[in-house]
Enzyme design. Structure first.
Site, PDB file in Angstrom:
ATOM      1  N   LYS A  31      -5.551  -5.579   3.895  1.00 52.63           N
ATOM      2  CA  LYS A  31      -6.422  -4.412   3.685  1.00 52.63           C
ATOM      3  C   LYS A  31      -7.355  -4.620   2.501  1.00 52.63           C
ATOM      4  CE  LYS A  31      -6.089   0.366   2.151  1.00 52.63           C
ATOM      5  NZ  LYS A  31      -5.288   1.595   2.123  1.00 52.63           N
ATOM      6  N   ARG A  59      -7.680  -1.049  -6.046  1.00 50.29           N
ATOM      7  CA  ARG A  59      -8.022  -2.419  -5.634  1.00 50.29           C
ATOM      8  C   ARG A  59      -9.237  -2.935  -6.408  1.00 50.29           C
ATOM      9  NH1 ARG A  59      -5.160  -2.856  -0.567  1.00 50.29           N
ATOM     10  NH2 ARG A  59      -3.760  -1.070  -0.714  1.00 50.29           N
ATOM     11  N   HIS A 119       1.569   2.324   3.892  1.00 50.57           N
ATOM     12  CA  HIS A 119       0.629   3.415   4.154  1.00 50.57           C
ATOM     13  C   HIS A 119       0.915   3.949   5.561  1.00 50.57           C
ATOM     14  CE1 HIS A 119      -3.199   5.522   4.657  1.00 50.57           C
ATOM     15  NE2 HIS A 119      -3.508   5.271   3.395  1.00 50.57           N
ATOM     16  N   SER A 154      -8.112   1.732   5.399  1.00 52.87           N
ATOM     17  CA  SER A 154      -6.749   2.190   5.691  1.00 52.87           C
ATOM     18  C   SER A 154      -6.483   2.306   7.190  1.00 52.87           C
ATOM     19  CB  SER A 154      -6.501   3.549   5.039  1.00 52.87           C
ATOM     20  OG  SER A 154      -6.648   3.455   3.649  1.00 52.87           O
ATOM     21  N   ASP A 167      -0.453  -0.701  -4.721  1.00 51.51           N
ATOM     22  CA  ASP A 167      -1.723  -0.156  -5.215  1.00 51.51           C
ATOM     23  C   ASP A 167      -1.604   1.214  -5.857  1.00 51.51           C
ATOM     24  OD1 ASP A 167      -1.244   1.242  -2.825  1.00 51.51           O
ATOM     25  OD2 ASP A 167      -3.367   1.332  -2.287  1.00 51.51           O
ATOM     26  N   ASN A 168      -0.627   2.003  -5.390  1.00 54.01           N
ATOM     27  CA  ASN A 168      -0.427   3.332  -5.970  1.00 54.01           C
ATOM     28  C   ASN A 168       0.938   3.843  -5.514  1.00 54.01           C
ATOM     29  OD1 ASN A 168      -2.753   3.844  -3.564  1.00 54.01           O
ATOM     30  ND2 ASN A 168      -0.865   5.017  -3.349  1.00 54.01           N
ATOM     31  N   ASP A 217       0.846  -1.201   0.000  1.00 56.79           N
ATOM     32  CA  ASP A 217       0.000   0.000   0.000  1.00 56.79           C
ATOM     33  C   ASP A 217       0.881   1.251   0.000  1.00 56.79           C
ATOM     34  OD1 ASP A 217      -1.973   1.878   0.277  1.00 56.79           O
ATOM     35  OD2 ASP A 217      -2.932   0.925   2.004  1.00 56.79           O
ATOM     36  N   ASP A 218       0.843   2.003  -1.076  1.00 58.79           N
ATOM     37  CA  ASP A 218       1.583   3.271  -1.207  1.00 58.79           C
ATOM     38  C   ASP A 218       3.095   3.059  -1.328  1.00 58.79           C
ATOM     39  OD1 ASP A 218      -0.967   4.249  -0.770  1.00 58.79           O
ATOM     40  OD2 ASP A 218      -0.425   5.510   0.946  1.00 58.79           O
ATOM     41  N   CYS A 240      -6.091   4.284  -3.129  1.00 59.93           N
ATOM     42  CA  CYS A 240      -6.299   2.898  -2.691  1.00 59.93           C
ATOM     43  C   CYS A 240      -7.544   2.203  -3.256  1.00 59.93           C
ATOM     44  CB  CYS A 240      -6.370   2.854  -1.170  1.00 59.93           C
ATOM     45  SG  CYS A 240      -4.931   3.555  -0.341  1.00 59.93           S
ATOM     46  N   LYS A 261       1.512   9.557  -5.169  1.00 61.58           N
ATOM     47  CA  LYS A 261       0.119   9.202  -4.904  1.00 61.58           C
ATOM     48  C   LYS A 261      -0.827  10.382  -5.132  1.00 61.58           C
ATOM     49  CE  LYS A 261      -2.823   7.536  -1.120  1.00 61.58           C
ATOM     50  NZ  LYS A 261      -2.868   6.912   0.209  1.00 61.58           N
ATOM     51  N   HIS A 266     -10.651  -2.541   1.703  1.00 60.63           N
ATOM     52  CA  HIS A 266     -10.941  -1.180   1.214  1.00 60.63           C
ATOM     53  C   HIS A 266     -11.899  -1.123   0.024  1.00 60.63           C
ATOM     54  CE1 HIS A 266      -9.131   3.114   1.639  1.00 60.63           C
ATOM     55  NE2 HIS A 266     -10.405   3.018   1.950  1.00 60.63           N
TER      56      HIS A 266
END
Ligand code: MG
Length: 446
Positions: free
Chosen positions: A125, A76, A218, A150, A270-271, A32-33, A72, A291, A127
């Site tokens: 996660k 996903r 994240h 998150s 994811d990003n 994540d991130d 996010c 992001k 989301h």
């Protein structure tokens, strides 16, 4: 979609299209991130990622792999549905009080693989909606353990916590029930890893699909005691090094259980990195921004794929790909039929993964929320505007200040060459228009 006898029989009849003796297990690890420049094998000078670096040496490392969104939730949604997020309506980040989630009309890759006889497990996660009807068990997963959104969506306040007193306590969910609130986040990566190993070491009568979506890096950042304070990169490096450890545990468990050569493992994010978080956010390497933007730093991700004996070792691919491609690619590997009547935006990347082809020229659209902001075709990327940073997102789809970049020559998107190539600007502007029109009509975008 439920497990149907017909779907199961079709899948068995199809067998593995790649010639493996058994249908492969599939493991999708999603950070994540995590930024494009945050792993050793993508050039980070001080974050140590020996397991991910080994995964790259034993498999394929992609240099032009995109997420379908720079935040996010939509990222996903695109991964699991194989479709641009605008099609499912999941274009924005969901919060604890958001009423919506992934629609039941969407078919996830988990449902597709489950229908083909796979065991399906989700850890981490989610989301895609926190109400019971939106949780993983209702969307194709047999089991679930993790946070529904998150880790900063919690009532705690404080510098960098992202907390909001209006948020409920952060739930940790097993199945579709909260088993704890405000769990010790320094233990999350360890606990997720333990859950992942349960799936890997589970019954061998059927292949499995494991979606391991880490909570980190994240913010707020937490690492367990073994990793805290150890990285030269600081806490962010500690956290990434623990994710690397986790990946190593997954690979070790596959080997020890005799499933190594029969498992496709993918690692991505994811990003891009959350740059306004200063030292607590990651690095996009040579890419611009991060992001929340459609500059490549927001959407181009590290991506590794390993399947010994099927994916050539130590291969680096510059083929353009994106997260939506995993849906048809995983389905093909599993011999699972694609869902009927569903417009998929992803393409089967089996040829690239097996080294049989180098990939073809692709067209990729950069969406942020409900804004279509850029398009890439081959080396060319056209932005509708250059007025976009992570701290000041724009709110327009108008071509008010178009900028053209050649990403092969200029991956950092520094040099606007729109004045030199008006024909390319016109062609890509036309693609943006036709994409929007096609989305409205529900047509596939190839
Ligand atoms: Mg993210």
């Amino acid at each position: 979609m439920s497990l149907t006898r017909r779907g199961f029989t079709q899948a068995l009849a199809a067998g593995s299209v790649l010639g493996a003796a058994r249908r492969p297990n599939i493991v999708m690890i999603y950070a994540d991130d995590l930024g494009y420049g945050d792993l050793g094998c993508y050039g980070h000078p001080t974050i140590r990622t020996p397991n991910l670096d080994r995964m790259a040496r034993e498999g394929m490392r992609f240099t032009q792999w995109y997420s379908a969104a720079p935040v996010c939730t939509p990222s996903r949604a695109a991964l699991l549905t194989g479709r641009y997020p605008v099609r499912s309506g999941l274009t924005r980040v969901l919060f604890p009080d958001s009423p919506g989630g992934i629609p039941t009309s969407e078919v996830t890759i988990a449902q597709t693989l489950k229908s083909a006889g796979y065991r399906t497990a989700m850890v981490g996660k989610w989301h895609l909606g926190c109400l019971p009807e939106y949780l993983p068990l209702r969307h194709g997963f047999d089991t679930y353990f993790g946070l529904p959104y998150s880790n900063d969506m919690r009532p705690l306040a404080g510098p960098g916590s992202g907390g909001n007193p209006k948020h409920p306590p952060l739930p940790l969910i097993r199945g579709d029930k909260a088993i704890e609130t405000n769990p010790d986040q320094s233990q999350l990566t360890i606990r997720y890893t333990e859950e992942a190993l349960k799936t890997i070491n589970g019954p061998k009568d059927r292949p499995f699909f494991l979606y391991l979506a880490h909570t980190f890096p994240h913010v707020p950042l937490y690492a367990s005691e073994r990793f805290r304070g150890k990285s030269a990169r600081g806490l962010y490096g500690d956290v990434v090094e623990e994710l690397d450890w986790s990946t190593g545990e997954v690979l070790k468990a596959l080997k020890q259980s005799g499933q190594d050569s029969n498992t496709l493992v993918v690692f991505s994010s994811d990003n891009g990195p959350w740059l306004p978080r200063l030292e607590n956010g990651g690095s996009a390497g040579l890419l611009r921004e991060g992001k929340g933007t459609t500059w490549d730093g927001g959407m181009r991700e590290p991506c590794l794929a390993r399947w010994p004996g099927t994916i050539p070792a130590a291969s680096v691919s510059a083929a353009q790909g994106n997260m939506m491609d995993w849906f048809p690619t995983f389905a093909r590997a599993a011999g699972a039929p694609l869902p009927a009547g569903v417009t998929l935006d992803g393409e089967d990347m089996t040829g690239v993964l097996t080294g049989k082809d180098q990939g073809k020229e692709r067209v990729f659209y950069y969406w942020h929320q409900d804004d279509l902001r850029a398009v890439r075709k081959g080396p060319w990327k056209l932005h509708t505007t250059t007025n976009e940073t992570a701290t000041q997102p724009v709110r327009t789809t108008k071509l008010d200040k178009p900028a053209l970049y050649n990403l092969e020559v200029d991956p950092s998107e520094k040099y606007d060459v729109s004045g030199k190539h008006p024909d390319v600007v016109r062609e890509l502007a036309g693609l943006l228009e036709s994409h929007l029109a096609g989305i409205r009509r529900g047509e596939p975008q190839k």
